[in-house]
Enzyme design. Sequence first.
Site, PDB file in Angstrom:
ATOM      1  N   GLY A 232      38.285  43.005  30.174  1.00 36.99           N
ATOM      2  CA  GLY A 232      38.338  44.375  30.087  1.00 36.99           C
ATOM      3  C   GLY A 232      38.062  44.723  28.889  1.00 36.99           C
TER       4      GLY A 232
ATOM      5  N   ARG B 113      48.764  46.773  31.474  1.00 31.56           N
ATOM      6  CA  ARG B 113      49.923  46.345  33.351  1.00 31.56           C
ATOM      7  C   ARG B 113      50.758  45.902  32.501  1.00 31.56           C
ATOM      8  NH1 ARG B 113      50.855  42.701  37.854  1.00 31.56           N
ATOM      9  NH2 ARG B 113      50.070  41.170  36.062  1.00 31.56           N
TER      10      ARG B 113
ATOM     11  N   ARG C 152      16.964  25.777  74.756  1.00 30.07           N
ATOM     12  CA  ARG C 152      17.842  26.831  75.467  1.00 30.07           C
ATOM     13  C   ARG C 152      17.783  27.876  76.789  1.00 30.07           C
ATOM     14  NH1 ARG C 152      16.579  31.468  72.535  1.00 30.07           N
ATOM     15  NH2 ARG C 152      19.460  32.095  72.260  1.00 30.07           N
TER      16      ARG C 152
ATOM     17  N   HIS D  94      22.986  37.550  42.240  1.00 26.60           N
ATOM     18  CA  HIS D  94      22.761  37.064  41.315  1.00 26.60           C
ATOM     19  C   HIS D  94      23.167  35.576  41.078  1.00 26.60           C
ATOM     20  CE1 HIS D  94      24.554  35.992  37.040  1.00 26.60           C
ATOM     21  NE2 HIS D  94      23.037  37.010  36.500  1.00 26.60           N
ATOM     22  N   ASN D  95      24.980  35.735  41.547  1.00 22.93           N
ATOM     23  CA  ASN D  95      25.302  34.213  41.461  1.00 22.93           C
ATOM     24  C   ASN D  95      25.490  33.464  42.340  1.00 22.93           C
ATOM     25  OD1 ASN D  95      27.096  36.662  39.412  1.00 22.93           O
ATOM     26  ND2 ASN D  95      29.259  35.016  40.590  1.00 22.93           N
TER      27      ASN D  95
ATOM     28  N   GLU E  52      22.318  32.032  40.536  1.00 24.94           N
ATOM     29  CA  GLU E  52      23.284  31.344  39.366  1.00 24.94           C
ATOM     30  C   GLU E  52      23.043  30.070  40.138  1.00 24.94           C
ATOM     31  OE1 GLU E  52      25.702  33.785  37.119  1.00 24.94           O
ATOM     32  OE2 GLU E  52      27.212  31.274  37.252  1.00 24.94           O
TER      33      GLU E  52
ATOM     34  N   GLY F 231      43.223  47.165  32.418  1.00 19.75           N
ATOM     35  CA  GLY F 231      42.663  45.765  32.945  1.00 19.75           C
ATOM     36  C   GLY F 231      41.987  45.113  31.208  1.00 19.75           C
TER      37      GLY F 231
ATOM     38  N   HIS G  31      18.415  30.824  78.351  1.00 22.14           N
ATOM     39  CA  HIS G  31      18.375  32.199  77.360  1.00 22.14           C
ATOM     40  C   HIS G  31      16.554  33.040  77.145  1.00 22.14           C
ATOM     41  CE1 HIS G  31      21.923  31.786  75.689  1.00 22.14           C
ATOM     42  NE2 HIS G  31      21.875  30.576  75.895  1.00 22.14           N
TER      43      HIS G  31
ATOM     44  N   SER H  73      27.196  40.837  34.024  1.00 19.04           N
ATOM     45  CA  SER H  73      26.410  39.776  34.019  1.00 19.04           C
ATOM     46  C   SER H  73      26.642  39.371  32.133  1.00 19.04           C
ATOM     47  CB  SER H  73      26.211  39.570  35.045  1.00 19.04           C
ATOM     48  OG  SER H  73      25.756  38.120  34.171  1.00 19.04           O
ATOM     49  N   GLY H  74      26.639  38.380  32.279  1.00 18.41           N
ATOM     50  CA  GLY H  74      27.030  38.063  31.291  1.00 18.41           C
ATOM     51  C   GLY H  74      28.287  37.608  30.657  1.00 18.41           C
ATOM     52  N   GLY H  75      29.296  37.052  31.408  1.00 18.10           N
ATOM     53  CA  GLY H  75      30.637  36.512  30.933  1.00 18.10           C
ATOM     54  C   GLY H  75      31.415  37.157  29.920  1.00 18.10           C
TER      55      GLY H  75
ATOM     56  N   ALA I 109      40.053  40.473  41.001  1.00 17.43           N
ATOM     57  CA  ALA I 109      39.805  41.341  41.473  1.00 17.43           C
ATOM     58  C   ALA I 109      40.438  40.700  43.501  1.00 17.43           C
ATOM     59  CB  ALA I 109      37.755  40.587  41.872  1.00 17.43           C
TER      60      ALA I 109
ATOM     61  N   LYS J  90      24.894  42.043  42.416  1.00 14.58           N
ATOM     62  CA  LYS J  90      25.592  40.663  41.693  1.00 14.58           C
ATOM     63  C   LYS J  90      26.220  39.568  42.115  1.00 14.58           C
ATOM     64  CE  LYS J  90      28.328  38.896  37.387  1.00 14.58           C
ATOM     65  NZ  LYS J  90      29.630  38.560  38.335  1.00 14.58           N
TER      66      LYS J  90
HETATM   67  P1  NBP Z   1      41.702  38.141  35.720  1.00  9.23           P
HETATM   68  O1  NBP Z   1      40.282  38.227  36.515  1.00  9.23           O
HETATM   69  O2  NBP Z   1      41.892  37.462  35.121  1.00  9.23           O
HETATM   70  O3  NBP Z   1      42.316  39.331  35.636  1.00  9.23           O
HETATM   71  C1  NBP Z   1      43.638  39.495  34.419  1.00  9.23           C
HETATM   72  C2  NBP Z   1      44.302  41.471  34.742  1.00  9.23           C
HETATM   73  O4  NBP Z   1      44.222  41.614  35.903  1.00  9.23           O
HETATM   74  C3  NBP Z   1      45.247  41.236  33.449  1.00  9.23           C
HETATM   75  O5  NBP Z   1      44.743  42.602  32.613  1.00  9.23           O
HETATM   76  C4  NBP Z   1      45.762  41.970  34.311  1.00  9.23           C
HETATM   77  O6  NBP Z   1      47.360  42.217  33.937  1.00  9.23           O
HETATM   78  C5  NBP Z   1      46.018  42.642  36.074  1.00  9.23           C
HETATM   79  N1  NBP Z   1      46.498  42.755  36.924  1.00  9.23           N
HETATM   80  C6  NBP Z   1      46.556  41.831  37.901  1.00  9.23           C
HETATM   81 BR1  NBP Z   1      45.948  39.946  37.819  1.00  9.23          BR
HETATM   82  N2  NBP Z   1      47.462  42.255  38.745  1.00  9.23           N
HETATM   83  C7  NBP Z   1      47.805  43.268  38.537  1.00  9.23           C
HETATM   84  C8  NBP Z   1      48.174  44.227  39.071  1.00  9.23           C
HETATM   85  N3  NBP Z   1      48.891  44.411  40.453  1.00  9.23           N
HETATM   86  N4  NBP Z   1      47.750  45.669  38.896  1.00  9.23           N
HETATM   87  C9  NBP Z   1      47.750  46.376  37.439  1.00  9.23           C
HETATM   88  N5  NBP Z   1      46.940  44.961  37.358  1.00  9.23           N
HETATM   89  C10 NBP Z   1      46.356  43.978  37.537  1.00  9.23           C
HETATM   90  O7  NBP Z   1      40.439  39.080  34.223  1.00  9.23           O
HETATM   91  P2  NBP Z   1      39.296  38.619  33.707  1.00  9.23           P
HETATM   92  O8  NBP Z   1      39.062  37.508  33.087  1.00  9.23           O
HETATM   93  O9  NBP Z   1      39.463  39.530  32.577  1.00  9.23           O
HETATM   94  O10 NBP Z   1      38.421  39.240  34.413  1.00  9.23           O
HETATM   95  C11 NBP Z   1      38.208  41.083  35.223  1.00  9.23           C
HETATM   96  C12 NBP Z   1      37.126  40.875  36.303  1.00  9.23           C
HETATM   97  O11 NBP Z   1      35.705  40.440  35.544  1.00  9.23           O
HETATM   98  C13 NBP Z   1      37.676  39.777  37.471  1.00  9.23           C
HETATM   99  O12 NBP Z   1      37.258  40.861  38.584  1.00  9.23           O
HETATM  100  C14 NBP Z   1      36.193  38.765  37.432  1.00  9.23           C
HETATM  101  O13 NBP Z   1      36.310  38.167  38.445  1.00  9.23           O
HETATM  102  C15 NBP Z   1      35.233  39.622  36.890  1.00  9.23           C
HETATM  103  N6  NBP Z   1      34.313  38.646  35.251  1.00  9.23           N
HETATM  104  C16 NBP Z   1      35.094  37.980  35.154  1.00  9.23           C
HETATM  105  C17 NBP Z   1      34.144  36.982  34.262  1.00  9.23           C
HETATM  106  C18 NBP Z   1      34.280  35.770  33.603  1.00  9.23           C
HETATM  107  O14 NBP Z   1      33.695  35.677  32.433  1.00  9.23           O
HETATM  108  N7  NBP Z   1      35.726  36.336  33.142  1.00  9.23           N
HETATM  109  C19 NBP Z   1      32.306  37.613  34.564  1.00  9.23           C
HETATM  110  C20 NBP Z   1      31.829  38.372  35.293  1.00  9.23           C
HETATM  111  C21 NBP Z   1      33.276  38.861  35.793  1.00  9.23           C
HETATM  112  P3  NBP Z   1      48.689  41.143  32.942  1.00  9.23           P
HETATM  113  O15 NBP Z   1      47.700  41.327  31.552  1.00  9.23           O
HETATM  114  O16 NBP Z   1      49.370  42.498  32.951  1.00  9.23           O
HETATM  115  O17 NBP Z   1      48.656  40.785  33.987  1.00  9.23           O
END
Ligand code: NBP
Length: 478
Positions: A14, A33, A444, A185-186, A189, A9, A450, A128-130, A76, A182
């Site tokens: 990732g 993927r 009640r 935490h959110n 936030e 991912g 109650h 956390s931290g984006g 998720a 987490k």
């Molecule tokens: P996304 O939440 O946008 O997910 C995209 C990734 O999921 C891509 O690699 C995509 O593959 C893969 N994917 C999907 Br969609 N369906 C799939 C499947 N059925 N099988 C395999 N892979 C699949 O990515 P992100 O924004 O990097 O966030 C990742 C996680 O981290 C999430 O849970 C998010 O909530 C969490 N998070 C994000 C942040 C932030 O600031 N963005 C902060 C903290 C936590 P593909 O490329 O082939 O479509």
Amino acid sequence: MPAQIGVTGLAVMGANLARNFARNGYTVAVHNRSAGKTDALLEAHGDEGDFIRTESLEELVQNLETPRRVMLMVKAGKPVDAVIDQLVPLLEPGDIVIDGGNSHYEDTRRREAALAEKDLHFVGVGVSGGEEGALLGPSIMPGGSQESYRALGPMLEKISAKYEGEPCCTWISTDGAGHFVKMVHNGIEYADMQVIGEAYDLLRSAAGLEPAEQAKVFTEWNKTNLSSFLIEITAEVLGHVDADTGKPLVDVVVDSAGQKGTGRWTVISALELGTPTSGIAESVFARGLSSQRSQRAIGQEVLEGREEQVELPEGFVEDVRQALFASKLVSYAQGLDMLDNAAAEYGWELKLDEIASLWRAGCIIRAELLDDIMKAYAAAEKPENLLFAPAFSKAIAEAVPAWRRVVATAVRLGIPVPVFSSSLAYYDGLRRKRLPAALIQGQRDLFGAHTYQRIDREGTFHTQWSGDRTEISADDTH
Ligand code: NBP
């Protein structure tokens, strides 16, 4: 050389976590993927460390040292289950599957139990931290077995944010505890952002301070006990001018706040646990109200405010600062109280001092206040509520007069301050000797038999409301 960790991912989170591992000297096998993201990562950053490019989960697994550590950074929800289903047949007992996404803690509990049956470790990790945090050092909240933490923890600690040299990562507790923490935490936030928004609205609408002036105010506030990442970026946003129009950016952005769900999850969970988290709940509702644009358009036309003319109290800006601090403190107290209740409900051993300590850097709510919160919970006598810790009882008491003035002024001017006012109500509710709950118990008992308890005798009682209104012991009837 086999990789120490695999990441599947490679969207923004990732890819940045994989780079963080590689920059810290780990060999990282990477997979996505669709291969495009893998290639894009390696093309742009392949020289930052040792990456192994893989095209399938089979290949990813084959390239890992044992016990294998595979980190899922996919969207998720269903994608996490889909990847787990493909991954599990490829793994051996003792291997570790890590979910670093924003999964719901109940999903994590379910997945952990299912993988434990196959002698696999499942670690739900709150990150956390984006984007920037993922690359430079996030705050990391890992759940799962302690055994898995022994094999994984040192790596996570290495890539985490550091506060005065200490890693912002520690084992939280079993199964879904990391994702739960987490989530809270959110939730905090959300409340933190809302109270800043309420302060901004008051300074603008009541005190007439333009965004550029407010940028200076928030910069000054960042040197006080409010010092935090969110106050710092507030000054930055308020000081930013839109290139197209020359207006403050905040004046050209649509006033309708988005949300991805973790605030809502926090409130649902708080309701289930019976913990009053009014600050977080009001923040989620405030975003909801902001998004009801059609109703707001009608409301502006048909609902009268009948606001009063109010002469602002002297020192109003400082009053707002103190009200902001007090309300923020209440939201933290409520969030931490929720963690205590969840620990009892789910059998987790949550150490609030450690949790506060790992929020001190890397994450969105990082704030100077968290160091004091950590110390309050590290004391020999742990407070039952954060507000009862002597340092905080004193700090909030000092802010109370200003807090009351600000809420009263806002109400008279018709400026909504849902978290300022509900936090003050919570504070007063905690302090009050008798609550109207006694009357509610009477109601009640009248409509639903109650029963109630008395302040002067042990037992459970019922008044025969539809009969002669004598009181009977309800203990006898059960
Ligand atoms: P996304 O939440 O946008 O997910 C995209 C990734 O999921 C891509 O690699 C995509 O593959 C893969 N994917 C999907 Br969609 N369906 C799939 C499947 N059925 N099988 C395999 N892979 C699949 O990515 P992100 O924004 O990097 O966030 C990742 C996680 O981290 C999430 O849970 C998010 O909530 C969490 N998070 C994000 C942040 C932030 O600031 N963005 C902060 C903290 C936590 P593909 O490329 O082939 O479509």
